[in-house]
Design a protein around this motif. Structure first.
Motif, mmCIF file in Angstrom:
data_model
loop_
_atom_site.group_PDB
_atom_site.id
_atom_site.type_symbol
_atom_site.label_atom_id
_atom_site.label_comp_id
_atom_site.label_asym_id
_atom_site.label_seq_id
_atom_site.Cartn_x
_atom_site.Cartn_y
_atom_site.Cartn_z
ATOM 1 N N LEU A 19 0.834 -1.203 0.000
ATOM 2 C CA LEU A 19 0.000 0.000 0.000
ATOM 3 C C LEU A 19 0.871 1.255 0.000
ATOM 4 C CD1 LEU A 19 -2.791 1.314 0.150
ATOM 5 C CD2 LEU A 19 -2.673 1.096 2.644
ATOM 6 N N GLU A 20 1.889 1.271 0.844
ATOM 7 C CA GLU A 20 2.785 2.425 0.914
ATOM 8 C C GLU A 20 3.491 2.632 -0.429
ATOM 9 O OE1 GLU A 20 6.620 4.027 3.476
ATOM 10 O OE2 GLU A 20 5.485 2.316 4.223
ATOM 11 N N HIS A 21 3.961 1.542 -1.051
ATOM 12 C CA HIS A 21 4.628 1.636 -2.353
ATOM 13 C C HIS A 21 3.677 2.216 -3.411
ATOM 14 C CE1 HIS A 21 7.215 0.599 -5.745
ATOM 15 N NE2 HIS A 21 6.147 0.087 -6.317
ATOM 16 N N LEU A 22 2.441 1.729 -3.431
ATOM 17 C CA LEU A 22 1.489 2.211 -4.439
ATOM 18 C C LEU A 22 1.170 3.690 -4.237
ATOM 19 C CD1 LEU A 22 -1.042 -0.767 -4.647
ATOM 20 C CD2 LEU A 22 0.802 -0.197 -6.240
ATOM 21 N N LYS A 23 1.037 4.104 -2.974
ATOM 22 C CA LYS A 23 0.678 5.501 -2.688
ATOM 23 C C LYS A 23 1.840 6.459 -2.946
ATOM 24 C CE LYS A 23 -3.007 5.230 0.732
ATOM 25 N NZ LYS A 23 -3.356 5.506 2.132
ATOM 26 N N ILE A 24 3.030 6.050 -2.567
ATOM 27 C CA ILE A 24 4.167 6.976 -2.639
ATOM 28 C C ILE A 24 4.919 6.858 -3.967
ATOM 29 C CG2 ILE A 24 6.404 7.566 -1.591
ATOM 30 C CD1 ILE A 24 5.119 6.687 1.111
ATOM 31 N N VAL A 25 5.333 5.662 -4.324
ATOM 32 C CA VAL A 25 6.182 5.477 -5.505
ATOM 33 C C VAL A 25 5.354 5.415 -6.792
ATOM 34 C CG1 VAL A 25 7.883 3.951 -6.600
ATOM 35 C CG2 VAL A 25 7.935 4.312 -4.122
ATOM 36 N N LYS A 26 4.384 4.519 -6.827
ATOM 37 C CA LYS A 26 3.629 4.281 -8.056
ATOM 38 C C LYS A 26 2.815 5.507 -8.475
ATOM 39 C CE LYS A 26 2.665 1.075 -11.098
ATOM 40 N NZ LYS A 26 3.672 0.674 -12.048
ATOM 41 N N ARG A 27 2.176 6.182 -7.498
ATOM 42 C CA ARG A 27 1.412 7.381 -7.849
ATOM 43 C C ARG A 27 2.310 8.422 -8.508
ATOM 44 N NH1 ARG A 27 -2.594 8.436 -2.663
ATOM 45 N NH2 ARG A 27 -4.410 7.365 -3.505
ATOM 46 N N LYS A 28 3.516 8.605 -7.977
ATOM 47 C CA LYS A 28 4.448 9.588 -8.541
ATOM 48 C C LYS A 28 4.871 9.173 -9.950
ATOM 49 C CE LYS A 28 8.130 12.651 -7.973
ATOM 50 N NZ LYS A 28 8.068 13.130 -9.322
ATOM 51 N N GLU A 29 5.181 7.882 -10.144
ATOM 52 C CA GLU A 29 5.563 7.402 -11.477
ATOM 53 C C GLU A 29 4.451 7.678 -12.493
ATOM 54 O OE1 GLU A 29 6.389 3.225 -11.000
ATOM 55 O OE2 GLU A 29 8.327 3.590 -10.021
ATOM 56 N N ILE A 30 3.212 7.373 -12.098
ATOM 57 C CA ILE A 30 2.067 7.563 -13.014
ATOM 58 C C ILE A 30 1.849 9.053 -13.275
ATOM 59 C CG2 ILE A 30 -0.422 7.272 -13.277
ATOM 60 C CD1 ILE A 30 -0.059 4.583 -11.703
ATOM 61 N N SER A 31 2.005 9.861 -12.238
ATOM 62 C CA SER A 31 1.855 11.313 -12.405
ATOM 63 C C SER A 31 2.876 11.842 -13.409
ATOM 64 C CB SER A 31 2.040 12.000 -11.050
ATOM 65 O OG SER A 31 2.057 13.399 -11.207
ATOM 66 N N ASP A 32 4.107 11.351 -13.303
ATOM 67 C CA ASP A 32 5.148 11.766 -14.255
ATOM 68 C C ASP A 32 4.801 11.310 -15.675
ATOM 69 O OD1 ASP A 32 6.507 12.881 -12.123
ATOM 70 O OD2 ASP A 32 7.972 11.238 -11.942
ATOM 71 N N GLN A 33 4.277 10.074 -15.809
ATOM 72 C CA GLN A 33 3.873 9.566 -17.131
ATOM 73 C C GLN A 33 2.761 10.441 -17.722
ATOM 74 O OE1 GLN A 33 2.673 5.527 -16.357
ATOM 75 N NE2 GLN A 33 4.783 4.754 -16.280
ATOM 76 N N LEU A 34 1.817 10.843 -16.867
ATOM 77 C CA LEU A 34 0.720 11.695 -17.344
ATOM 78 C C LEU A 34 1.242 13.046 -17.826
ATOM 79 C CD1 LEU A 34 -2.080 10.914 -14.751
ATOM 80 C CD2 LEU A 34 -2.257 10.627 -17.219
ATOM 81 N N LYS A 53 -3.541 6.879 -17.935
ATOM 82 C CA LYS A 53 -4.839 6.984 -17.234
ATOM 83 C C LYS A 53 -5.320 5.602 -16.798
ATOM 84 C CE LYS A 53 -7.090 10.184 -16.509
ATOM 85 N NZ LYS A 53 -7.104 10.988 -15.280
ATOM 86 N N ASN A 54 -5.122 4.579 -17.635
ATOM 87 C CA ASN A 54 -5.490 3.209 -17.260
ATOM 88 C C ASN A 54 -4.644 2.723 -16.085
ATOM 89 O OD1 ASN A 54 -7.517 2.933 -19.170
ATOM 90 N ND2 ASN A 54 -6.168 2.023 -20.698
ATOM 91 N N ALA A 55 -3.355 2.999 -16.132
ATOM 92 C CA ALA A 55 -2.467 2.608 -15.028
ATOM 93 C C ALA A 55 -2.883 3.310 -13.746
ATOM 94 C CB ALA A 55 -1.018 2.943 -15.380
ATOM 95 N N GLN A 56 -3.269 4.565 -13.866
ATOM 96 C CA GLN A 56 -3.714 5.324 -12.693
ATOM 97 C C GLN A 56 -4.984 4.704 -12.114
ATOM 98 O OE1 GLN A 56 -5.278 9.320 -13.412
ATOM 99 N NE2 GLN A 56 -4.152 10.036 -11.593
ATOM 100 N N ALA A 57 -5.926 4.350 -12.957
ATOM 101 C CA ALA A 57 -7.182 3.748 -12.486
ATOM 102 C C ALA A 57 -6.909 2.403 -11.799
ATOM 103 C CB ALA A 57 -8.150 3.568 -13.655
ATOM 104 N N MET A 58 -6.028 1.592 -12.390
ATOM 105 C CA MET A 58 -5.712 0.292 -11.792
ATOM 106 C C MET A 58 -4.995 0.465 -10.455
ATOM 107 S SD MET A 58 -4.785 -1.955 -15.244
ATOM 108 C CE MET A 58 -3.323 -2.541 -14.524
ATOM 109 N N ASN A 59 -4.091 1.423 -10.382
ATOM 110 C CA ASN A 59 -3.363 1.685 -9.142
ATOM 111 C C ASN A 59 -4.325 2.138 -8.040
ATOM 112 O OD1 ASN A 59 -0.689 1.921 -7.816
ATOM 113 N ND2 ASN A 59 -1.233 4.086 -7.663
#
Length: 158
Positions: A19-34, A53-59
């Motif tokens: 959960l911590e990884h998805l909130k901190i690391v993955k959200r930032k990666e997806i934000s950068d991709q967007l 956007k699909n990756a963001q929804a899945m995350n």
């Protein structure tokens, strides 16, 4: 009402780390991709934007799923468990009475199940059949393939 999720302390820690990884690391990666995808312009035919956007929804769906599981989690207290009978959290050594092979299982909640490392769900046919039994018990367990597996419980550990 949500179904209670039974976890070992290890299982709880893994879910919290995910959960911590998805909130901190993955959200930032997806934000950068967007941001990169938006910089390409026209969003109507921008496959990078659609993928992000699909990756963001899945995350976000996985974050919600994990938060719900953690909210409904019951962590097994090793101090309350005994090695007299098999229960969720037990490590069980069994012998296949037909072939003589020995196997080790840990009975866990369905969230933690990973048969490749011997962690079987308390809801699986074998896990369910082992629950409540003692060392020395012989079990005939119907499995999904239609076969019947015969086990002798050799040892129960916490």
């Amino acid at each position: 009402m949500q179904k209670q999720v039974i976890l070992t302390s290890d299982g709880l820690e893994k879910l919290e780390q995910e959960l911590e990884h998805l909130k901190i690391v993955k959200r930032k990666e997806i934000s950068d991709q967007l941001k990169v995808a938006i910089s390409f312009g026209d969003l109507s035919e921008n496959s990078e934007y659609d993928e992000a956007k699909n990756a963001q929804a899945m995350n976000e769906a996985r974050i919600l799923e994990l938060e719900t599981m953690l909210k409904n989690a019951k962590v097994l207290d090793a101090g309350e468990l005994s090695s007299d009978i098999v229960h969720v959290g037990s490590k069980v050594r069994v012998r296949d009475t037909e072939f003589g092979d020995e196997e080790n299982f840990q009975i866990v909640g369905s969230t933690e199940a990973d048969p490749t490392v011997g962690k079987i769900s308390d809801e699986s046919p074998i896990g369910k059949a082992l629950l409540g039994h003692r060392a020395g018990d012989l079990l005939e367990i119907p499995v999904p393939s239609g076969a019947v597996v015969s086990y002798e419980i050799l040892e129960i550990e916490i």
